[in-house]
Design an enzyme around this catalytic site. Structure first.
Site, PDB file in Angstrom:
ATOM      1  N   CYS A  11       0.666  -1.339  -0.008  1.00  0.00           N
ATOM      2  CA  CYS A  11      -0.035   0.095  -0.079  1.00  0.00           C
ATOM      3  C   CYS A  11       0.952   1.210   0.018  1.00  0.00           C
ATOM      4  CB  CYS A  11      -0.963  -0.027   1.192  1.00  0.00           C
ATOM      5  SG  CYS A  11      -2.395  -1.197   1.085  1.00  0.00           S
ATOM      6  N   PHE A  12       1.528   1.549   1.115  1.00  0.00           N
ATOM      7  CA  PHE A  12       2.288   2.757   1.018  1.00  0.00           C
ATOM      8  C   PHE A  12       3.354   3.102  -0.034  1.00  0.00           C
ATOM      9  CE2 PHE A  12       2.606   3.574   5.825  1.00  0.00           C
ATOM     10  CZ  PHE A  12       1.029   3.701   6.164  1.00  0.00           C
TER      11      PHE A  12
END
Length: 434
Positions: free
Chosen positions: A272-273
């Site tokens: 995600c990040f």
């Protein structure tokens, strides 16, 4: 409510099982027959705490019957709301590849030709602002022959699921974001999430689709930047001989800052990040805006693995020597190695001529696919045996209990990227930022 979920990956399977647990009737649609077979047997191929139990509870012969899976898109005709949970992988420039979700949207639209009456489609995949409105809605309209807002609704409901705690994150959320551009779509989304809202009292943010899309990116970009900032401060603390964690504990008492995501270390990774920050940077640049702070956050994060290795270099020459890498998953509680900091660490050790031995409780096979030439141990103790150094990349609890396990090392040098090891007089110990 009758719900269909297109995509049975990490997000799709999790939300399908959780929706079933909230009392909805759910069908999970996926092209992978093996995944479908597993779900229908009450099983899942995904490593996620609490998910196997939920799937077993609601699917299979002994389940409640509220969850089933199929490869047939026509199953969505029996449902009221369809969630699109398909991958949006990353191009080299950081922008997202919409080809998979575009294909899914087209197939969904084609299938809707066989249904009379209204149907609501909710985009769950992470997509940059404007994608739902400008890309996916026209595809659904064209393929179905329907008009958004008249006989088909298209909304956006971003996910905030952390790997390792995804089930808890869904069933006990800090917020529920409902993005819709027409009232009927909004009502359907409200009905889907009404049991969750009633059970948890979570605040509901009702907005338009573009804002809902941006909230997801803003959320992850802010948290990623916070991690990079505390790592930057931690690096400064180390130069002054100050314990960065003690500093973080103090500033975390300020309610404007809070203590979460203030654990300095080797940096952020995962699915995600890195992907979301890169995507919103690429989107901003496509609109002629230079996101200076986000770019700096990425730059600092990329430097942390090399900083860890430089600390190891200050104590031992690893060329031709055995070095243990403890932790291969990007975080504890998951077998996901995507963008794991261990990747850069292993590459850096190999460039130095080290003989790398990796260990992780659950992620070994995933990392083996990327580094087949690395030796993988069956336990942390085995990885440490005869090593001139150990680097800790993932903070699995078992590493905190190694104790005498380090005594099997050739040189007792430990560089801890997660502050999980308790230093002892016998160990030459370096924390990454303290």
């Amino acid at each position: 409510m009758d719900i269909s979920v297109i995509g049975s990956g990490y997000v799709g399977t999790t939300i399908a099982a959780c929706f079933a647990d909230l009392g909805h009737s759910v069908v999970n649609i996926d092209v992978d027959a093996d995944v479908v077979e597993a779900i229908n047997a009450g099983d899942t191929l995904i490593h996620e705490e609490g998910l196997p139990e939920l799937v077993a509870k609601h699917a299979g012969e002994n389940g409640t019957g509220r969850l089933r899976a199929t490869t047939n898109y026509e199953a969505l005709l029996e449902t009221d709301v369809t969630f699109l949970c398909l991958p949006t992988p990353q191009y080299d420039d950081g922008s997202i590849d919409l080809s998979i979700i575009e294909t899914g949207a087209e197939q969904l639209g084609e299938t809707l030709k066989g249904k009379s009456g209204w149907h609501t489609v909710v985009v769950k995949s992470t997509v940059v602002p404007g994608t739902t409105d400008d890309v996916l809605t026209p595809i659904i309209e064209s393929a179905s022959g329907r008009t958004a807002g008249e006989d088909v609704g298209v909304g956006m409901n971003p996910e905030f699921l952390r790997e390792g705690t995804a089930v808890t994150d869904f069933l006990d959320p800090d917020k529920i974001v409902l993005g819709a551009d027409d009232e009927r779509t909004r009502r359907d989304m409200q009905e889907v999430f009404a049991p969750l809202e009633a059970e948890t009292g979570a605040p509901v943010v009702e907005t338009d689709t573009r804002t809902a899309e941006m909230i997801k990116y803003a959320n992850n970009a802010f948290l990623a930047t916070k991690v990079s900032l505390i790592n930057d401060l931690g690096n400064i603390c180390k130069e002054f001989g100050i314990d960065a964690y003690e500093v973080a504990d103090a500033i975390g008492l300020d309610d404007r800052i809070s203590e979460q995501f203030l654990r300095s270390g080797v940096g952020w990774g995962g699915s995600c990040f890195p992907k979301d920050v890169a995507a919103i940077i690429a989107a901003a640049k496509a609109n002629d805006y230079e996101p200076t702070v986000l770019e700096a956050a990425v730059e600092l994060n990329d430097k942390q693995p090399e900083r860890l290795l430089e600390l190891l270099d200050s104590h031992v020459d690893v060329e031709g020597e055995r070095v243990a890498v403890l932790g291969l998953a990007f975080k504890p509680g998951t077998d996901d190695t995507r963008n794991s900091r261990a990747i850069e660490v292993i590459e850096g050790l190999q460039a130095r001529g080290a003989r790398v031995v990796g260990y992780d409780p659950v992620a070994t096979e995933n990392m083996r696919e990327r580094f087949p030439d690395v030796t993988y141990a069956e336990s942390a103790a085995e990885a440490l045996e005869g090593a001139v150094g150990a680097v800790v990349v993932t903070d699995w609890d078992e590493f905190a209990a190694l104790d005498d396990g380090f005594e099997a090392m050739k040189e007792l040098v430990v560089v801890d990227g997660r502050r999980i090891i308790e230093p002892t007089p016998k160990i030459t110990y370096e924390g990454l930022t303290w």
